[in-house]
Design a protein around this motif. Structure first.
Motif, PDB file in Angstrom:
ATOM      1  N   ALA A  78       0.737  -1.326  -0.040  1.00 59.55           N
ATOM      2  CA  ALA A  78      -0.012   0.114   0.069  1.00 59.55           C
ATOM      3  C   ALA A  78       0.806   1.367   0.024  1.00 59.55           C
ATOM      4  O   ALA A  78       0.503   2.101  -0.751  1.00 59.55           O
ATOM      5  CB  ALA A  78      -0.934   0.106   1.435  1.00 59.55           C
ATOM      6  N   ALA A  79       1.943   1.198   0.666  1.00 56.35           N
ATOM      7  CA  ALA A  79       2.969   2.208   0.772  1.00 56.35           C
ATOM      8  C   ALA A  79       3.542   2.505  -0.366  1.00 56.35           C
ATOM      9  O   ALA A  79       3.585   3.705  -0.863  1.00 56.35           O
ATOM     10  CB  ALA A  79       3.833   2.296   1.961  1.00 56.35           C
ATOM     11  N   LEU A  80       3.797   1.414  -1.032  1.00 54.14           N
ATOM     12  CA  LEU A  80       4.460   1.552  -2.572  1.00 54.14           C
ATOM     13  C   LEU A  80       3.651   2.104  -3.565  1.00 54.14           C
ATOM     14  O   LEU A  80       3.915   3.030  -4.313  1.00 54.14           O
ATOM     15  CB  LEU A  80       5.106   0.237  -2.938  1.00 54.14           C
ATOM     16  N   GLU A  85       1.795   6.668  -6.880  1.00 52.95           N
ATOM     17  CA  GLU A  85       0.527   7.555  -7.265  1.00 52.95           C
ATOM     18  C   GLU A  85       0.873   8.956  -6.926  1.00 52.95           C
ATOM     19  O   GLU A  85       0.885   9.893  -8.085  1.00 52.95           O
ATOM     20  CB  GLU A  85      -0.643   7.484  -6.569  1.00 52.95           C
ATOM     21  N   SER A  86       1.731   9.322  -5.934  1.00 56.92           N
ATOM     22  CA  SER A  86       2.536  10.548  -5.461  1.00 56.92           C
ATOM     23  C   SER A  86       3.359  11.031  -6.460  1.00 56.92           C
ATOM     24  O   SER A  86       3.526  12.336  -7.017  1.00 56.92           O
ATOM     25  CB  SER A  86       2.739  10.728  -4.121  1.00 56.92           C
ATOM     26  N   ALA A  87       4.091  10.112  -6.951  1.00 55.12           N
ATOM     27  CA  ALA A  87       5.396  10.357  -8.007  1.00 55.12           C
ATOM     28  C   ALA A  87       4.765  10.597  -9.248  1.00 55.12           C
ATOM     29  O   ALA A  87       5.069  11.745  -9.790  1.00 55.12           O
ATOM     30  CB  ALA A  87       6.457   9.397  -8.077  1.00 55.12           C
ATOM     31  N   ARG A  88       3.521   9.948  -9.816  1.00 58.66           N
ATOM     32  CA  ARG A  88       2.971  10.284 -10.839  1.00 58.66           C
ATOM     33  C   ARG A  88       2.335  11.544 -10.942  1.00 58.66           C
ATOM     34  O   ARG A  88       2.337  12.313 -11.937  1.00 58.66           O
ATOM     35  CB  ARG A  88       2.049   9.217 -11.339  1.00 58.66           C
TER      36      ARG A  88
END
Length: 233
Positions: A78-80, A85-88
């Motif tokens: 989940a953390a990955l 998603e944040s990086a995207r």
């Protein structure tokens, strides 16, 4: 007392399974040395309550450890996903900001280029004083002067207005308003700011009309756009 099946704990530890099987085998009257299949079959039907306290602790610990490992793995996944998603989103925002900056820079560059082009075009045109005054002028002569005085890309717009206002007659007079000349200045004496011969020299009228359109509408084409909507300028 409720009985908890060893099978319900999934017997995560191989050592725990072997130990449970051996203990249950003894409890059932089996002698040591029987084949492993009998031991495993018996162990499958055993419950934690059938085991000594030490063995119960081993089975429970193994099960809880496995559950903790599963939960930890799920949390890591989940953390990955969250990090990806944040990086995207960050990459998409950065790309959009770069595109917006590039579009803005291009728009400014285009505007500057148009401005320079217009300045060069205007500087290349002739002034009213460049023409020798005559007693009279034909429409063709008047239009020829206008082509030399007005930037090329603006001439057609200027011509459209003059065609509607005076039909290229530099002595045209509006009987009701008194507007005068090619561009129908009202009053006609306004054109004296471009030359004292405003009544008889179409070049002077063209000069005044061009200055008026540039100052009020930005260009002859700006004036023509307004004229199309209002039938006056």
């Amino acid at each position: 007392m409720s009985r908890i099946s060893v099978r319900g704990f999934a017997v995560a530890s191989a050592t725990a399974v072997t130990t449970v099987g051996a203990v249950v085998g003894v409890a059932a009257g089996n002698q040591p040395g029987l084949d492993g299949s009998n031991t495993q079959a018996t162990a499958a039907d055993a419950t934690i309550a059938d085991l000594p306290a030490g063995q119960q602790a081993q089975v429970q610990t193994a099960s809880l450890t496995q559950q903790a490992d599963d939960q930890s793995t799920q949390a890591d996944v989940a953390a990955l996903k969250s990090a990806q998603e944040s990086a995207r989103k960050a990459a998409a925002q950065t790309a959009q900001e770069k595109k917006d900056a590039a579009d803005e820079a291009k728009a400014k560059a285009d505007a500057e280029a148009r401005k320079k082009k217009l300045e060069v075009s205007r500087s290349a045109t002739r002034d009213a004083s460049d023409f020798v005054a005559k007693g009279s002028y034909t429409i063709a002569e008047t239009q020829a002067m206008a082509r030399q005085m007005i930037p090329g890309e603006q001439f057609q717009c200027f011509s459209n207005i003059v065609s509607h206002e005076s039909g290229w007659n530099y002595q045209a007079v509006n009987a009701s308003s008194g507007a005068y000349g090619l561009v129908q200045a009202l009053p006609g004496s306004k054109m004296s700011s471009a030359g004292a011969d405003w009544q008889t020299n179409p070049a002077t009228q063209i000069k005044w009309g061009l200055n008026y359109m540039n100052s009020r509408y930005g260009s002859p084409c700006g004036a023509w756009s307004f004229w199309q909507q209002n039938s006056w300028y």
